[in-house]
Structure formats: C-alpha cells, structure tokens
Design a protein around this motif. Structure first.
Motif, PDB file in Angstrom:
ATOM      1  N   THR A  26       0.870  -1.169   0.000  1.00  0.00           N
ATOM      2  CA  THR A  26       0.000   0.000   0.000  1.00  0.00           C
ATOM      3  C   THR A  26       0.909   1.222   0.000  1.00  0.00           C
ATOM      4  O   THR A  26       1.603   1.493   0.984  1.00  0.00           O
ATOM      5  N   VAL A  27       0.922   1.952  -1.106  1.00  0.00           N
ATOM      6  CA  VAL A  27       1.906   3.011  -1.313  1.00  0.00           C
ATOM      7  C   VAL A  27       1.214   4.373  -1.350  1.00  0.00           C
ATOM      8  O   VAL A  27       0.200   4.551  -2.030  1.00  0.00           O
ATOM      9  N   TYR A  28       1.810   5.327  -0.622  1.00  0.00           N
ATOM     10  CA  TYR A  28       1.355   6.705  -0.663  1.00  0.00           C
ATOM     11  C   TYR A  28       2.482   7.579  -1.221  1.00  0.00           C
ATOM     12  O   TYR A  28       3.600   7.556  -0.705  1.00  0.00           O
ATOM     13  N   ALA A  29       2.177   8.307  -2.281  1.00  0.00           N
ATOM     14  CA  ALA A  29       3.123   9.249  -2.859  1.00  0.00           C
ATOM     15  C   ALA A  29       2.870  10.623  -2.260  1.00  0.00           C
ATOM     16  O   ALA A  29       1.768  11.163  -2.363  1.00  0.00           O
ATOM     17  N   LEU A  30       3.889  11.172  -1.609  1.00  0.00           N
ATOM     18  CA  LEU A  30       3.763  12.502  -1.014  1.00  0.00           C
ATOM     19  C   LEU A  30       4.620  13.467  -1.827  1.00  0.00           C
ATOM     20  O   LEU A  30       5.855  13.385  -1.819  1.00  0.00           O
ATOM     21  N   ALA A  51       4.282  19.188   7.977  1.00  0.00           N
ATOM     22  CA  ALA A  51       3.296  18.243   7.451  1.00  0.00           C
ATOM     23  C   ALA A  51       1.878  18.663   7.824  1.00  0.00           C
ATOM     24  O   ALA A  51       1.590  18.949   8.994  1.00  0.00           O
ATOM     25  N   PRO A  52       0.967  18.694   6.852  1.00  0.00           N
ATOM     26  CA  PRO A  52      -0.438  18.997   7.148  1.00  0.00           C
ATOM     27  C   PRO A  52      -1.087  17.822   7.873  1.00  0.00           C
ATOM     28  O   PRO A  52      -0.518  16.728   7.956  1.00  0.00           O
ATOM     29  N   ALA A  62       2.297   4.081   8.782  1.00  0.00           N
ATOM     30  CA  ALA A  62       3.447   4.046   7.886  1.00  0.00           C
ATOM     31  C   ALA A  62       4.529   3.136   8.464  1.00  0.00           C
ATOM     32  O   ALA A  62       5.030   3.380   9.561  1.00  0.00           O
ATOM     33  N   THR A  63       4.875   2.100   7.736  1.00  0.00           N
ATOM     34  CA  THR A  63       5.945   1.200   8.178  1.00  0.00           C
ATOM     35  C   THR A  63       7.307   1.643   7.665  1.00  0.00           C
ATOM     36  O   THR A  63       8.330   1.361   8.294  1.00  0.00           O
ATOM     37  N   ALA A  64       7.341   2.321   6.518  1.00  0.00           N
ATOM     38  CA  ALA A  64       8.607   2.753   5.936  1.00  0.00           C
ATOM     39  C   ALA A  64       8.398   4.015   5.116  1.00  0.00           C
ATOM     40  O   ALA A  64       7.328   4.219   4.539  1.00  0.00           O
ATOM     41  N   VAL A  65       9.434   4.840   5.088  1.00  0.00           N
ATOM     42  CA  VAL A  65       9.423   6.064   4.280  1.00  0.00           C
ATOM     43  C   VAL A  65      10.651   6.057   3.384  1.00  0.00           C
ATOM     44  O   VAL A  65      11.788   5.989   3.866  1.00  0.00           O
ATOM     45  N   PHE A  66      10.425   6.121   2.080  1.00  0.00           N
ATOM     46  CA  PHE A  66      11.502   6.273   1.113  1.00  0.00           C
ATOM     47  C   PHE A  66      11.566   7.756   0.765  1.00  0.00           C
ATOM     48  O   PHE A  66      10.694   8.264   0.062  1.00  0.00           O
ATOM     49  N   VAL A  92      10.260  15.694   7.017  1.00  0.00           N
ATOM     50  CA  VAL A  92       9.895  14.293   6.800  1.00  0.00           C
ATOM     51  C   VAL A  92      10.203  13.455   8.037  1.00  0.00           C
ATOM     52  O   VAL A  92       9.392  12.634   8.484  1.00  0.00           O
ATOM     53  N   LEU A  93      11.382  13.662   8.612  1.00  0.00           N
ATOM     54  CA  LEU A  93      11.750  12.906   9.811  1.00  0.00           C
ATOM     55  C   LEU A  93      10.820  13.229  10.973  1.00  0.00           C
ATOM     56  O   LEU A  93      10.452  12.328  11.752  1.00  0.00           O
ATOM     57  N   ASP A  94      10.422  14.486  11.098  1.00  0.00           N
ATOM     58  CA  ASP A  94       9.499  14.875  12.162  1.00  0.00           C
ATOM     59  C   ASP A  94       8.115  14.258  11.964  1.00  0.00           C
ATOM     60  O   ASP A  94       7.439  13.887  12.927  1.00  0.00           O
TER      61      ASP A  94
END
Length: 310
Positions: A26-30, A51-52, A62-66, A92-94
C-alpha cells in the motif's frame, strides 16, 4: 499498513513507487504533483512546510518512508536547494518518527577536490563547508541530519543515475553536444561508476527486506565504465543523437567553465551545470560496492555492456 514515498513524481522516487506497487504494498506518494502511478495513492505535500494533518494521519500506519524528494538541477537557487533537501528532510523525519527511513542521497557527498578511487562509505560526507556548490553541500547536510536524528536509517548513495526517464547526467551530456560532437575533459577516458535506476530500486527494496541495514551504502552497476564507451552504448539504446567524442585538456576545460560562469553571471544567466560536470570529470569516480552486496544482499546488473557482449 503503508509505505511512503516522497518525491514520487521524480525520476528515482517514481521508479521506487512503481516497484513497491508491483509488490502489492500500500503506497502513498507525497509530493507537490500527482505522479499518477497505477496502484499508488497521492497525498499533496510541499515538504518545505510542516506536514499537514492529512500527512500526519498517515504516520500511525506508515511502516517505511523512502525519502526521494529533491531538486534535480545543480543550477537551482541555493535557497531552494536548502529548503527542499535540508528543511524538507527535517520535516519528513518529524512527520514519521517511528517508520523505517530509507534516505536517497548521492555520491556528491564525497569531496569534489579529490579523486574518487574505489571510495568506501566512510569517506563521506565531507564537511559541508568544503563544497563550493549548494547541490553537493545540501546533500551532505541532509545526510548529517538523518544520521543524527535517525541513526537506524539506511542511506543510499547512487552514483550518476541513468535509465528510462532520466533527468540529469546523460541528458545533459546530450544537450551540450554540438553538431554531433561532444567535447569532454580527457576525451571521456575517465573510469566512472554509473548506476542504472533499476539498481537503485533493487537497493531500495532490499532495505525493506533487511530492516536492520543502516548507515550509508554506495549503489552502482558492478564494474566502472570507461565514460566514452558508456555514452556511445547508452545514447544508442535511448535514441539520443549519436556523437563523436573529442578530448579537451582537463585544466583548460576547468578554466573555461569557470570563466564562462563568471561572464554569464554578469548577465544573470550563469549556469553552474557545466562547471559542475567539468569538475566531476577531472578524475576517476569509482566507489566500493561491497557493502551493498554484504549487508543488503543484492547483486546489481551491468546495464551498459555493448549488446554484442551480452
């Protein structure tokens, strides 16, 4: 559960997002624009801003962030590069404090003033103050940020990335050729590690499969190429106009590029890309890839072998 990809509307981010979707994640493009990738959900976010709420709501699942977001032009405004690569990385890290972080960086974090001969990962990042260009400096700053805040993160350092949809190295070489002639410092005899985008994707997916993998990883095709051979092979496959490669003395090319940037700068038309390329080609640029094999457990592919040898 979900996997997040920032910068999915870009070259590398898009390739990773498509590969994750093909794995039925399940992928979310930000990103600021919808990459319109089948099977990938889109959520608008300009990462130069906090981030909104819609993005914050993804954090719990979210299990992982690329983290692939960046600016592909080395000639971009310094403030814009800093806002995206440094401020954006912090945002992104926050936003995702508990997710697995895979940060896409670059071999530009190594010193541009020294030859790169089979460099190991510990050779970089160099002190950001040593860089004369904001593109390399902000990549180094972003890496330092990730290492401090998330020491468990994986940091991918691909060398010059090429392949379908490419946006930087090979297209720029094609652009600067004139009447079928491409003049390069040293005649293109430099040995370079290059990275096909499929090899970046392979490394990224391995970071999901090996969640303990942390720290920086050089990513590249297995064996360095002689630049002129790689150009001829790749231009033929990608349909670029074929070129004859001619040599120019490295020191002369460097002086000419610096002078050209200074003159153009007077008229507000300075293009730092040519100078960046000439500096990059002053010496060999090769990297030790044993860590990608030993820790990530992947073997990359040598994509630019001439067809008759495959």
């Amino acid at each position: 559960m979900a996997v997040i990809v920032t910068g999915a509307s870009g070259f590398i981010g898009g390739a990773i997002a498509r590969a994750l979707a093909d794995r039925d994640e399940t992928v979310y493009a930000l990103s600021r624009t919808d990459p319109e990738i089948p099977g990938v959900n889109f959520q608008h976010w300009d990462i130069t801003e906090a981030a909104p709420q819609a993005v914050q709501s993804l954090a719990a699942k979210a299990t992982a962030v690329f983290h692939c977001a960046g600016i592909s032009s080395v000639s971009a405004d310094d403030d814009a590069l800093y806002a995206v690569k440094v401020t954006g990385t912090r945002n992104v890290l926050d936003a995702f404090p508990k997710a697995r972080i895979v940060h896409v960086s670059s071999t530009t974090v190594y010193s541009s003033a020294e030859p790169h001969a089979e460099l190991w990962e510990e050779a970089g990042p160099k002190d950001p103050s040593e860089f004369t260009d904001a593109y390399s400096r902000t990549h180094a700053l972003a890496e330092q940020l990730v290492s401090r805040i998330r020491p468990d993160a994986a940091i991918l350092r691909p060398a010059a990335v090429y392949g379908p949809g490419e946006t930087m190295f090979m297209p720029f070489l094609s652009k600067i050729s004139k009447k079928g002639v491409l003049r390069l410092p040293g005649g293109g005899r430099q040995k370079l590690t290059l990275t096909h985008v499929d090899n970046v994707v392979r490394a990224a997916l391995a970071c999901l499969d090996v969640p303990s993998a942390a720290g920086p990883f050089n990513i590249g095709d297995p064996t360095p190429y002689r630049l002129k051979d790689a150009i001829v092979t790749h231009f033929g496959r990608m349909g670029y106009d074929q070129v004859v490669i001619e040599g120019v003395a490295k020191d002369k090319a460097l002086v000419t590029a610096k002078l050209g940037l200074k003159v153009k700068g007077v008229f507000k038309r300075g293009d730092r890309a040519k100078l960046f390329l000439v500096q990059y080609l002053q010496s060999d640029r090769t990297y030790n890839l044993s860590r990608q094999q030993r820790v990530l457990g992947i073997s990359t592919t040598q994509h630019l072998i001439p067809s008759r040898f495959q």
